[in-house]
Design a protein around this motif. Structure first.
Motif, PDB file in Angstrom:
ATOM      1  N   LEU A 129      -3.017   0.713  -6.945  1.00  0.00           N
ATOM      2  CA  LEU A 129      -4.076   1.035  -6.476  1.00  0.00           C
ATOM      3  C   LEU A 129      -5.479   1.018  -6.159  1.00  0.00           C
ATOM      4  O   LEU A 129      -6.173   0.525  -4.885  1.00  0.00           O
ATOM      5  CB  LEU A 129      -3.635   2.813  -5.927  1.00  0.00           C
ATOM      6  N   LEU A 181      -6.780  -1.378  -3.064  1.00  0.00           N
ATOM      7  CA  LEU A 181      -7.503  -1.224  -1.528  1.00  0.00           C
ATOM      8  C   LEU A 181      -9.059  -1.799  -1.965  1.00  0.00           C
ATOM      9  O   LEU A 181      -9.668  -2.195  -0.580  1.00  0.00           O
ATOM     10  CB  LEU A 181      -8.321   0.635  -2.237  1.00  0.00           C
ATOM     11  N   LEU A 236       1.140  -1.196   0.039  1.00  0.00           N
ATOM     12  CA  LEU A 236      -0.148  -0.241  -0.114  1.00  0.00           C
ATOM     13  C   LEU A 236       0.764   1.072   0.032  1.00  0.00           C
ATOM     14  O   LEU A 236       0.595   2.075  -1.157  1.00  0.00           O
ATOM     15  CB  LEU A 236      -0.695  -0.320   1.167  1.00  0.00           C
ATOM     16  N   VAL A 237       2.014   1.223   0.890  1.00  0.00           N
ATOM     17  CA  VAL A 237       2.645   2.360   0.988  1.00  0.00           C
ATOM     18  C   VAL A 237       3.265   2.177  -0.212  1.00  0.00           C
ATOM     19  O   VAL A 237       3.352   3.660  -0.756  1.00  0.00           O
ATOM     20  CB  VAL A 237       4.003   2.505   2.177  1.00  0.00           C
ATOM     21  N   CYS A 272      -0.422   3.891 -12.019  1.00  0.00           N
ATOM     22  CA  CYS A 272      -0.713   3.533 -10.751  1.00  0.00           C
ATOM     23  C   CYS A 272      -1.839   3.639 -10.042  1.00  0.00           C
ATOM     24  O   CYS A 272      -2.125   2.773  -8.537  1.00  0.00           O
ATOM     25  CB  CYS A 272       0.071   4.885  -9.956  1.00  0.00           C
ATOM     26  N   ALA A 273      -2.981   4.308 -10.263  1.00  0.00           N
ATOM     27  CA  ALA A 273      -4.331   4.616  -9.845  1.00  0.00           C
ATOM     28  C   ALA A 273      -4.756   3.138 -10.187  1.00  0.00           C
ATOM     29  O   ALA A 273      -5.573   2.908  -9.001  1.00  0.00           O
ATOM     30  CB  ALA A 273      -4.674   5.699 -10.122  1.00  0.00           C
ATOM     31  N   LEU A 322       1.927   6.570  -7.391  1.00  0.00           N
ATOM     32  CA  LEU A 322       0.806   7.173  -7.612  1.00  0.00           C
ATOM     33  C   LEU A 322       1.581   9.157  -7.460  1.00  0.00           C
ATOM     34  O   LEU A 322       1.430   9.661  -7.837  1.00  0.00           O
ATOM     35  CB  LEU A 322      -0.468   7.256  -6.988  1.00  0.00           C
ATOM     36  N   ALA A 323       2.281   8.978  -6.139  1.00  0.00           N
ATOM     37  CA  ALA A 323       3.070  10.307  -5.429  1.00  0.00           C
ATOM     38  C   ALA A 323       3.800  11.024  -6.894  1.00  0.00           C
ATOM     39  O   ALA A 323       4.044  12.119  -6.817  1.00  0.00           O
ATOM     40  CB  ALA A 323       2.756  10.846  -4.423  1.00  0.00           C
ATOM     41  N   LEU A 357       0.942   3.837  -2.232  1.00  0.00           N
ATOM     42  CA  LEU A 357       0.567   5.629  -2.700  1.00  0.00           C
ATOM     43  C   LEU A 357       1.504   6.181  -2.934  1.00  0.00           C
ATOM     44  O   LEU A 357       1.732   7.226  -3.850  1.00  0.00           O
ATOM     45  CB  LEU A 357       0.105   5.842  -1.820  1.00  0.00           C
ATOM     46  N   GLY A 358       3.228   6.642  -2.848  1.00  0.00           N
ATOM     47  CA  GLY A 358       4.650   6.841  -3.735  1.00  0.00           C
ATOM     48  C   GLY A 358       4.693   6.270  -4.519  1.00  0.00           C
ATOM     49  O   GLY A 358       4.788   7.756  -5.368  1.00  0.00           O
TER      50      GLY A 358
END
Length: 400
Positions: A377, A381, A274-275, A373-374, A281-282, A278-279
């Motif tokens: 993710l 989720l 998960l981390v 990436c989305a 995508l960021a 998120l990284g």
């Protein structure tokens, strides 16, 4: 397995994997040398990744069927000859075809890993596998620097020819240095090929891990393919070696991979994954700022590619920890399924990155990376919602 042999195998993994990535840094030089559009020249890199997916699917299962020493040394020798053919290619179609065959043959790293796991002493297995992974990561990143600098100085053919010599030397050394192994099974070749598909059908955690890595690796490949084009384009006007310099910065991920492994041991692959997603995508934010140009844009571009690289590599550690725990007796075939899907994603990402750059320049590439990436993710989720927060925080396994 001696430390010297482990180091030799790590170098071999790096060189073999590097053959897939140095073409990304020399795309603009290929375009200039063969008088083709940059988008067309990028097919050389895309073809190599597509060929690698084919090689993983068709050749890696042979590691369970044939003695490893002649198989690995023979494939390295074939790779060297194909690199020579690519370096002497008179036109782009020949280069693309040779590049695809190079990708198919350069699967030594995927054969070395299970061989080393079976050969190393039990109390050194983790150390050996970590060293081999560091070699592969180093090859992935440093090959771009090698390719860019060499192509800038000597032309696009030079990286192919130098890589050919290096691979042929390694083939000769490994033909004498590799231990003698006994095949683990005598399954017919069609049965070996069918096993990864059967595992994908029956193991939901394998399927979602493949999706995660395919998407994030696709974003990674799109960003790296597009970055070589934007750095050498009108925004920056730099040489091919600039992409290699950025790759040297991204090599910091080699030091962070063992840290990610310890986090996986403590928190479980789902929490670490998960981390990482998120990284990844960021990273689209600072990557997009790279369109500004100048020192600030270059700094943002470098920061974004470093974040994306660390997220992708650490996510791979989490995904492999998850899938290798599924069927200990079938890790080779699981690795075939996982890596085939990962590199199919990388190939699609390279192609999408080239198309996005042609349509919308660098912002389009960043949008493609963010979208991929989305997707990963979002799927993760959904999984976390199904198993519940308490399960994944504790690292408890659960089916999708």
């Amino acid at each position: 397995m001696s430390k010297r042999l482990v180091l030799l195998l790590a170098v071999t993994c790096g060189v073999a994997v590097g053959n897939l990535y140095f073409p990304q840094a020399v795309t603009p030089i290929i375009a200039e040398g063969l008088d083709v559009a940059p988008a067309s020249a990028a097919l050389a890199a895309t073809a190599a990744q597509a060929g690698y997916s084919v090689g993983i699917l068709l050749l890696v299962p042979l590691g369970d069927r044939l003695p490893n020493r002649p198989l690995i040394a023979g494939l390295l020798g074939l790779t060297g000859l194909l690199l020579l053919a690519a370096g002497l290619a008179p036109a782009l179609p020949v280069l693309v075809a040779a590049g695809a065959l190079v990708g198919t043959a350069t699967v030594a790293a995927q054969l070395i890993a299970p061989m080393a796991a079976a050969t190393a002493a039990a109390d050194r297995r983790g150390e050996v596998m970590g060293t081999l992974l560091s070699g592969s990561i180093g090859g992935m990143l440093l090959a771009r620097g090698f390719g860019g600098v060499l192509a800038d100085q000597l032309g696009w053919r030079a990286p192919y020819l130098v890589a050919a010599v290096a691979v042929l030397l390694l083939a000769a050394v490994l033909a004498a240095a590799l231990p003698t192994t006994v095949p683990s099974g005598r399954q017919p070749y069609p049965a070996l090929l069918a096993a990864p598909l059967r595992l994908l059908r029956t193991e939901p955690d394998l399927r979602r891990s493949c999706l995660y890595q395919a998407c994030v690796f696709g974003a990674f490949s799109a960003a790296w393919t597009g970055m070589a084009l934007v750095l050498t384009g009108p925004v920056y006007g730099l040489g091919a070696s600039a992409a290699g310099a950025v790759a040297l910065v991204a090599a910091a991920s080699m030091a962070l991979t063992p840290v990610a492994g310890r986090w996986v041991d403590r928190r479980g692959p789902d929490a670490v994954g998960l981390v990482c997603m998120l990284g990844a995508l960021a990273s689209a934010g600072p990557l997009a700022l790279g369109a500004l140009g100048g020192a600030a844009g270059l700094a943002a571009l470098t920061a974004g590619i470093l974040l994306l690289d660390v997220a992708m590599q650490s996510g791979m550690v989490a995904n492999q920890a998850r899938v290798f725990a599924l069927r200990p007796e079938a890790r080779g075939r699981i690795n075939t399924a996982y890596m085939t899907c990962a590199f199919l994603g990388g190939t699609a990402g390279s192609w999408l990155g080239v198309q996005a750059f042609a349509l919308a320049r660098w912002p389009g590439v960043c949008a493609v990376a963010a979208l991929l990436c989305a997707v990963a993710l979002g799927r993760h989720l959904v999984h976390l919602r199904r198993v519940g927060r308490g399960s994944w925080e504790a690292g408890a396994p659960a089916a999708a």
